[in-house]
Each structure stands twice: as C-alpha cells, then as structure tokens.
Design a protein around this motif. Sequence first.
Motif, PDB file in Angstrom:
ATOM      1  N   THR A 111       0.839  -1.207   0.000  1.00  0.00           N
ATOM      2  CA  THR A 111       0.000   0.000   0.000  1.00  0.00           C
ATOM      3  C   THR A 111       0.867   1.247   0.000  1.00  0.00           C
TER       4      THR A 111
ATOM      5  N   ASN B 229       2.396   1.586  -3.469  1.00  0.00           N
ATOM      6  CA  ASN B 229       1.395   2.009  -4.454  1.00  0.00           C
ATOM      7  C   ASN B 229       1.011   3.474  -4.277  1.00  0.00           C
TER       8      ASN B 229
ATOM      9  N   TYR C 161      -4.109  -3.139  -7.900  1.00  0.00           N
ATOM     10  CA  TYR C 161      -2.957  -2.258  -8.133  1.00  0.00           C
ATOM     11  C   TYR C 161      -2.368  -2.509  -9.522  1.00  0.00           C
TER      12      TYR C 161
END
Lengths: 167, 197
Positions: free
Chosen positions: B126, B129, B185
């Motif tokens: 996370t 990203n 993603y």
Amino acid sequence: MESEILYRSFEVIYKQFAQGLFRFIYFKVSDYELTQDLTEDTFVRYWQVLIKGVNIENHKAFLYRIAKGKVFDYYRKKGKSRRIGLEKIDERLLGVIDTVEDSISLKQEVEQIYIRMKKLKKEFQDVILLHYVEDLEIKEIAFVLNKQENAVRVLLHRGLRSLRKIV
Amino acid sequence: MSEVELVKKIKLLKTIKPASAELDVIGKNIYSHLGIEQRPETFIKFGSQPVIYFGTAFAVIFLAIIFNINNLLPNNIHTLITYTKITAASNQYEKAHIALADIQNKYGTPDMIKSSNSEDISQSLTLTNNELSNLKLKGEKGTYTSQQCLALYKTYLLYLEKLNKNIPDNGQPSTRLLKSTIAKYKELSEQKLHMYK
C-alpha cells in the motif's frame, strides 16, 4: 540501538511536520499558547505510540489525526463550544511576512482569507486546510477525519463553493 | 473568482507559521516531558555548510549502515526507517523509488514472500502504491521525467506479477485480500503505464 534509531527518526519527523501541525492546531483553537500545548501533546502521544511498536502506515496522516483528537478532547474537557472568533492572527505567526516586499498588503490578504475561512462550516475548514495548506492527499485526509475518500472529495468541492461565495 | 485563484488565496495561509525558535522550545519541552535526554543536533551549520558534531558522527554512520541492512530489523522499525527515508526524499520520484526498492528488498524472493505475514506485505504494498500513484510531472517539472516514471512503473508491474505468483494459495482471508489488492494495483498501474508512454 533501537532507541537511538527511534530518537533520530522522531527528530526527523518532528522537524518535518511540527510547523504544519502547529498551524493546523492554531487554526482550530485561535490561541497561541494553547496551540503550543496541544502541539506538544500531539508529539508526546505520537512518541508513546511509536515506542509501543505499533505499525503506522502513514506518519503524517497519523500525526494530524492525533492533533485533531487533541483539539477535540480539549474542548470536550473544558465544556466549551468551538470558538468561531474572527480574531486577528497572532503576530508571532506572521513573522515571515515581514521579510517580504509589500508585507503590509500581503498581511491584509492573509488575514482576509483567514477570517473568511473561519466563517465556513468546521468540516469545510478542515478539508480545505488539510488539502491546500497542509498538502495532505485525499486518502490521507480521509484517514485523519475518519471518512470515506468520496465524502472528502464532496466536502472539498462544497467547501470551495461556499468559500467562493464569501471571498 | 476562478477555482485556481481561490486556491492561490487559500495557499497564502501557508505563510502563517511559528518561528523555528518556537518549535525548538516545543521540541525541548517534548523531550523533557518524555524524560528523554536530548541528543545534540545531528548537524550544525557553519556558515552555509553543515558540519557533523563529532559526538553524533557515530550515530549518523550507524544509521547509514542500518538504512542499508534494515531488512534485519523488526518490521515496525524497518517501516519507520523507510518512512523517514521517504519523508527526507527531495521529490516524488525519489519517494516512489525508495518505497519500491524497499518492498523488493523485503519481499524479493519466493522464500521471503512465503515466510512473511500477509498483513505486513499488504502494508508495504500500500505504501509503495501510494507513493507511485502520487507521481505527477506537473509541479515537479524538471526534477524527473516521464521516461523515469515509465521505467518505475514497468519495474513495479513486474514485481506485482512475481509477488502474486509466489503468494501461497492457502485459502486464508488475509491471503485472498492481498491477492485481490495486487490485482487492483496491477490494473491501476497498467493504466498509468499507458499514460507515461
């Protein structure tokens, strides 16, 4: 060894975010001395969480969330409603403006937008401040305010619309 | 008034800030409150050149070593160090590069992936990203190019494929969630790839 790393990392994060946090808190409480205390409380709390080894995904957003909580706790304990004063900005926060050319008109502009912002609904103030002044991304603001990202976008859009009417 | 002009006015509020001396005082109060002995500043300025205090040189060198072998440290410390590096980076490309290098370093081989906790991998993913998705040439023109962003995204996509391939299919909810996050993603990154081409 671990405590030295934590200390140095804390130092870097403090230097990076203290100024913005101070400003954010000041905007919410409009009291310089109270802002000093709440900024201190925010970082103390942050350190306490840090040394517990809690995984923090986004330290910046986490700090602003603590700050917001500290302001909320203050008003809850004092039994005061949020101040919506139209006070002038404390001079100690405008020192950097004195160093620029045409500082008088810049100060007036800053105070004007400050007063207009204070007239907005609290939710609008928060999202506008966090996004445009403190440079938080939408997802970070969502974490700070404990809202969905779409809700933050809507608040931002409505906040700007409301502000445009009074500027 | 246009939105652009309004935002410009709002940004004037950035000029409201406490003096650095004030922040130093607050800093001292924090350390005092926590009962932490304040260490000397890592750097002092001599003229315009930073000079390391002799007494903190060891700590700085030590940290430099740790920054390079931080995969041996507990995950929370590792994350904090990575975040500190990202915070100190001078532009978004560097931040994204640090985050991507970190996750590749931490979860680069099949064994590392299989022996790691899905939640920890998810957290790192996370962060990576987020940093990559914050790449935007507007506003940081000249500090990095679209070619660099393209290369970074290509590397990221290859990594996502490798990660997905090596996550064990054990039916656990956390593993399923991680795989679905990777798929999401991947899709977003493929869109970005076209943007930079």
